[in-house]
Enzyme design. Structure first.
Site, PDB file in Angstrom:
ATOM      1  N   LEU A  91       2.066  -1.355  -3.275  1.00 35.64           N
ATOM      2  CA  LEU A  91       0.724  -0.940  -3.713  1.00 35.64           C
ATOM      3  C   LEU A  91       0.750   0.520  -4.154  1.00 35.64           C
ATOM      4  O   LEU A  91       1.468   1.343  -3.568  1.00 35.64           O
ATOM      5  CB  LEU A  91      -0.276  -1.146  -2.575  1.00 35.64           C
ATOM      6  CG  LEU A  91      -0.482  -2.586  -2.103  1.00 35.64           C
ATOM      7  CD1 LEU A  91      -1.507  -2.633  -0.982  1.00 35.64           C
ATOM      8  CD2 LEU A  91      -0.871  -3.499  -3.247  1.00 35.64           C
ATOM      9  N   GLY A 136       4.541  -4.005  -0.805  1.00 32.25           N
ATOM     10  CA  GLY A 136       3.982  -4.973  -1.764  1.00 32.25           C
ATOM     11  C   GLY A 136       5.032  -5.540  -2.698  1.00 32.25           C
ATOM     12  O   GLY A 136       4.922  -6.677  -3.156  1.00 32.25           O
ATOM     13  N   ASN A 158       7.392  -2.370   5.107  1.00 31.92           N
ATOM     14  CA  ASN A 158       7.567  -1.127   5.884  1.00 31.92           C
ATOM     15  C   ASN A 158       6.237  -0.471   6.264  1.00 31.92           C
ATOM     16  O   ASN A 158       6.196   0.712   6.561  1.00 31.92           O
ATOM     17  CB  ASN A 158       8.416  -0.137   5.077  1.00 31.92           C
ATOM     18  CG  ASN A 158       7.740   0.244   3.745  1.00 31.92           C
ATOM     19  OD1 ASN A 158       7.052  -0.567   3.159  1.00 31.92           O
ATOM     20  ND2 ASN A 158       7.930   1.470   3.302  1.00 31.92           N
ATOM     21  N   GLU A 159       5.164  -1.256   6.282  1.00 29.11           N
ATOM     22  CA  GLU A 159       3.826  -0.677   6.488  1.00 29.11           C
ATOM     23  C   GLU A 159       3.696   0.173   7.752  1.00 29.11           C
ATOM     24  O   GLU A 159       2.998   1.180   7.765  1.00 29.11           O
ATOM     25  CB  GLU A 159       2.771  -1.794   6.538  1.00 29.11           C
ATOM     26  CG  GLU A 159       2.446  -2.382   5.190  1.00 29.11           C
ATOM     27  CD  GLU A 159       3.522  -3.324   4.691  1.00 29.11           C
ATOM     28  OE1 GLU A 159       4.497  -3.571   5.405  1.00 29.11           O
ATOM     29  OE2 GLU A 159       3.403  -3.780   3.546  1.00 29.11           O
TER      30      GLU A 159
HETATM   31  C1  LIG Z   1      -2.478   0.067   3.261  1.00 24.34           C
HETATM   32  C2  LIG Z   1      -2.182  -1.332   2.830  1.00 24.34           C
HETATM   33  C3  LIG Z   1      -1.130  -1.902   3.713  1.00 24.34           C
HETATM   34  C4  LIG Z   1      -0.720  -3.175   3.673  1.00 24.34           C
HETATM   35  C5  LIG Z   1      -1.119  -4.033   2.604  1.00 24.34           C
HETATM   36  C6  LIG Z   1      -0.112  -5.048   2.275  1.00 24.34           C
HETATM   37  C7  LIG Z   1       1.308  -4.584   2.201  1.00 24.34           C
HETATM   38  C8  LIG Z   1       1.610  -3.599   1.099  1.00 24.34           C
HETATM   39  C9  LIG Z   1       1.540  -2.232   1.319  1.00 24.34           C
HETATM   40  C10 LIG Z   1       2.052  -1.306   0.277  1.00 24.34           C
HETATM   41  O1  LIG Z   1       2.685  -1.720  -0.671  1.00 24.34           O
HETATM   42  S1  LIG Z   1       1.684   0.361   0.483  1.00 24.34           S
HETATM   43  C11 LIG Z   1       2.944   1.134  -0.564  1.00 24.34           C
HETATM   44  C12 LIG Z   1       4.256   1.197   0.161  1.00 24.34           C
HETATM   45  N1  LIG Z   1       5.306   1.654  -0.746  1.00 24.34           N
HETATM   46  C13 LIG Z   1       6.336   2.392  -0.308  1.00 24.34           C
HETATM   47  O2  LIG Z   1       6.476   2.708   0.850  1.00 24.34           O
HETATM   48  C14 LIG Z   1       7.334   2.815  -1.351  1.00 24.34           C
HETATM   49  C15 LIG Z   1       7.279   4.315  -1.551  1.00 24.34           C
HETATM   50  N2  LIG Z   1       8.210   4.724  -2.591  1.00 24.34           N
HETATM   51  C16 LIG Z   1       9.546   4.828  -2.351  1.00 24.34           C
HETATM   52  O3  LIG Z   1      10.067   4.540  -1.302  1.00 24.34           O
HETATM   53  C17 LIG Z   1      10.381   5.301  -3.522  1.00 24.34           C
HETATM   54  O4  LIG Z   1       9.514   5.890  -4.480  1.00 24.34           O
HETATM   55  C18 LIG Z   1      11.166   4.179  -4.215  1.00 24.34           C
HETATM   56  C19 LIG Z   1      10.250   3.021  -4.552  1.00 24.34           C
HETATM   57  C20 LIG Z   1      12.312   3.715  -3.312  1.00 24.34           C
HETATM   58  C21 LIG Z   1      11.760   4.737  -5.527  1.00 24.34           C
HETATM   59  O5  LIG Z   1      12.483   5.917  -5.219  1.00 24.34           O
HETATM   60  P1  LIG Z   1      12.887   6.884  -6.417  1.00 24.34           P
HETATM   61  O6  LIG Z   1      13.678   7.996  -5.800  1.00 24.34           O
HETATM   62  O7  LIG Z   1      13.439   6.110  -7.543  1.00 24.34           O
HETATM   63  O8  LIG Z   1      11.495   7.468  -6.951  1.00 24.34           O
HETATM   64  P2  LIG Z   1      10.592   8.597  -6.247  1.00 24.34           P
HETATM   65  O9  LIG Z   1      10.481   8.317  -4.782  1.00 24.34           O
HETATM   66  O10 LIG Z   1      11.060   9.940  -6.691  1.00 24.34           O
HETATM   67  O11 LIG Z   1       9.151   8.271  -6.890  1.00 24.34           O
HETATM   68  C22 LIG Z   1       8.919   8.497  -8.270  1.00 24.34           C
HETATM   69  C23 LIG Z   1       7.445   8.772  -8.427  1.00 24.34           C
HETATM   70  O12 LIG Z   1       6.705   7.571  -8.037  1.00 24.34           O
HETATM   71  C24 LIG Z   1       5.779   7.911  -7.020  1.00 24.34           C
HETATM   72  N3  LIG Z   1       5.633   6.746  -6.147  1.00 24.34           N
HETATM   73  C25 LIG Z   1       6.612   6.117  -5.462  1.00 24.34           C
HETATM   74  N4  LIG Z   1       6.114   5.061  -4.789  1.00 24.34           N
HETATM   75  C26 LIG Z   1       4.769   5.022  -5.073  1.00 24.34           C
HETATM   76  C27 LIG Z   1       3.688   4.177  -4.681  1.00 24.34           C
HETATM   77  N5  LIG Z   1       3.854   3.107  -3.885  1.00 24.34           N
HETATM   78  N6  LIG Z   1       2.447   4.463  -5.158  1.00 24.34           N
HETATM   79  C28 LIG Z   1       2.247   5.535  -5.969  1.00 24.34           C
HETATM   80  N7  LIG Z   1       3.227   6.387  -6.394  1.00 24.34           N
HETATM   81  C29 LIG Z   1       4.472   6.106  -5.927  1.00 24.34           C
HETATM   82  C30 LIG Z   1       6.371   9.109  -6.318  1.00 24.34           C
HETATM   83  O13 LIG Z   1       5.372   9.818  -5.597  1.00 24.34           O
HETATM   84  C31 LIG Z   1       6.930   9.880  -7.510  1.00 24.34           C
HETATM   85  O14 LIG Z   1       5.824  10.470  -8.162  1.00 24.34           O
HETATM   86  P3  LIG Z   1       5.892  11.968  -8.690  1.00 24.34           P
HETATM   87  O15 LIG Z   1       7.178  12.065  -9.485  1.00 24.34           O
HETATM   88  O16 LIG Z   1       4.653  12.156  -9.491  1.00 24.34           O
HETATM   89  O17 LIG Z   1       5.938  12.813  -7.443  1.00 24.34           O
END
Ligand SMILES: CC/C=C\CCC/C=C/C(=O)SCCNC(=O)CCNC(=O)[C@H](O)C(C)(C)COP(=O)(O)OP(=O)(O)OC[C@H]1O[C@@H](n2cnc3c(N)ncnc32)[C@H](O)[C@@H]1OP(=O)(O)O
Length: 290
Positions: A91, A136, A158-159
Site C-alpha cells: 500500500l 500488499g 510485514n505489517e
Molecule cells: C496500514 C494497513 C495495514 C495492513 C493492510 C493490509 C496489508 C498491507 C499493508 C501495506 O502494504 S503497508 C506498506 C508496506 N510496505 C513496505 O513495508 C515496503 C516499504 N518499502 C521498502 O521496503 C522498499 O522501498 C522496497 C520496496 C524494498 C524497495 O527498496 P528500494 O531500495 O528499491 O527503494 P527505496 O526504499 O529507496 O524507495 C524508493 C522510493 O519509494 C518510496 N516508497 C517505498 N515503499 C513505499 C510505499 N509502500 N509507499 C510509498 N512510498 C514508498 C520510498 O520512500 C522512496 O521514496 P523517495 O525516493 O521519495 O524517498
C-alpha cells in the site's frame, strides 16, 4: 444451490468493482496489459514508478485490467512488474500516513475490491515476482494461484514492523498458502522471507533465474488447466475460496470501520510515521552515495 449463490454473490460484487473502474481510469498507463495472441495468456504488469506502491488509481487500474481479461476470454493472467527491482511495495504509505478521511474510506474499499477481483479471478492466475513483494505486494501474489520468484528478493506480510495488525482477510490469504503455525509466526514477526526461504516454506512455488523464465513457468502453470472446462474450473476455484471471501463480503463495512479506527490510531500513525521517515532517509542516503 451453492453454485447459483456464488454466481449471484460474484454478480453482486461486480457492480462495485465495475463502478470503481469506470470512475477513475488513470491517465497514465499504471498497468500494462498484453495478451499473447498464440497462447491467449494475458500479462498484467504493474507500472507505477518508483515501487508500484498501491494507491487508488493503481488499484482501480488493476481491477479494470482483470475485468477486461475476464471479458476477453484470455486463458490466464500473469501478474508481474514493469520494473526489475520491485514487484509491488504494498500500500502507498502516503495514503495511510496522516490520511484524508474521505479518501481513506475510498482507498480501503478499493483495496478490498482489488483483492476480491484477483482472488476470485475466473481465469487461472500466476504471479511472476520479479522484485521485492512486501505487505500488499505479498497479498497480490498470494491472491494468485501460483507464484514464481526471482532470487535475492523478499516477500512477506510485514505489517507488525510498522505497528499494524493485518486484517483477517489478509491473514486468510497467507493461510491459503502457508501452514497455520508458520503463518502465525511469520505474521506476528512481520517476517520478510528471502526467495530461498519462501520456496522452502511454500510461499512461492518455483524460483526462476530471469523474468522471462518466470513468465514461462507461469505460462506452464496456466497450461496445466488446458483439459479443464473453463467454467467448471472457475466455479471450483470460487467454491474453494468462498469461505475466505465470504468473511470479507459478509462484513465489508465492519472491516472498513475497524481499519479506519486502527489506521487513525496514534499507535499506527506513530509507527507508520517513523517507518516512512526511515524509508525516506534510506533513499536520501542512497541518493547521496550515487
Ligand atoms: C496500514 C494497513 C495495514 C495492513 C493492510 C493490509 C496489508 C498491507 C499493508 C501495506 O502494504 S503497508 C506498506 C508496506 N510496505 C513496505 O513495508 C515496503 C516499504 N518499502 C521498502 O521496503 C522498499 O522501498 C522496497 C520496496 C524494498 C524497495 O527498496 P528500494 O531500495 O528499491 O527503494 P527505496 O526504499 O529507496 O524507495 C524508493 C522510493 O519509494 C518510496 N516508497 C517505498 N515503499 C513505499 C510505499 N509502500 N509507499 C510509498 N512510498 C514508498 C520510498 O520512500 C522512496 O521514496 P523517495 O525516493 O521519495 O524517498
Amino acid at each position: 444451490m451453492l453454485r447459483s449463490k456464488i454466481l449471484n454473490r460474484i454478480r453482486l460484487l461486480k457492480p462495485v468493482i465495475d463502478r470503481r473502474c469506470m470512475s477513475s481510469a488513470s491517465k497514465t498507463p499504471l498497468t500494462l496489459l498484453e495478451v499473447d495472441d498464440k497462447s491467449g495468456i494475458a500479462t498484467l504488469s504493474l507500472n507505477r514508478p518508483p515501487v508500484n506502491s498501491l494507491n487508488i488509481d493503481l488499484m482501480n487500474s488493476i481491477i479494470e485490467s482483470i475485468t477486461e481479461i475476464e471479458g476477453n476470454k484470455s486463458r490466464g493472467l500473469i501478474l508481474t512488474s514493469a520494473n526489475d527491482r520491485v514487484f509491488c511495495a504494498g500500500l502507498d504509505l502516503n495514503e495511510l500516513h496522516k490520511p484524508n478521511q474521505e479518501r481513506l474510506k475510498e482507498f480501503w474499499a478499493v483495496f478490498q475490491d482489488v483483492w476480491l477481483a484477483l482472488h476470485l479471478c475466473s481465469v487461472p492466475t500466476a504471479a511472476a515476482i520479479n522484485g521485492h513483494a512486501p505487505a500488499g505486494g505479498c497479498l497480490l501474489a498470494t491472491a494468485c494461484e501460483y507464484r514464481v520468484m526471482l532470487p535475492q528478493m523478499t516477500i512477506g506480510l510485514n505489517e507488525t514492523q510498522f505497528g499494524y495488525m493485518a486484517p483477517k482477510w489478509v491473514m486468510l490469504s497467507y493461510l491459503s498458502v502457508l501452514p497455520r503455525r508458520l503463518a502465525e509466526r511469520a505474521l506476528t514477526q512481520g517476517k520478510l522471507f528471502t526467495t530461498a526461504e519462501a520456496l522452502d516454506v511454500g510461499l512461492v512455488d518455483e524460483i526462476a533465474a530471469s523474468k522471462e523464465e518466470a513468465l514461462a513457468k507461469c505460462s506452464t502453470f496456466i497450461d496445466s488447466f488446458s483439459k479443464a472446462n473453463p467454467l467448471a474450473r472457475s466455479l471450483t476455484k470460487k467454491q474453494i475460496r468462498e469461505p475466505d471471501v465470504q468473511k470479507l463480503i459478509a462484513d465489508r463495512a465492519g472491516d472498513l470501520k475497524e481499519c479506519l479506527e486502527y489506521i487513525n490510531s496514534p499507535l499506527l500513525q506513530d509507527g507508520l510515521g517513523a517507518y516512512f521517515e526511515a524509508l525516506k532517509q534510506k533513499s536520501r542516503s542512497k541518493a547521496g552515495k550515487s
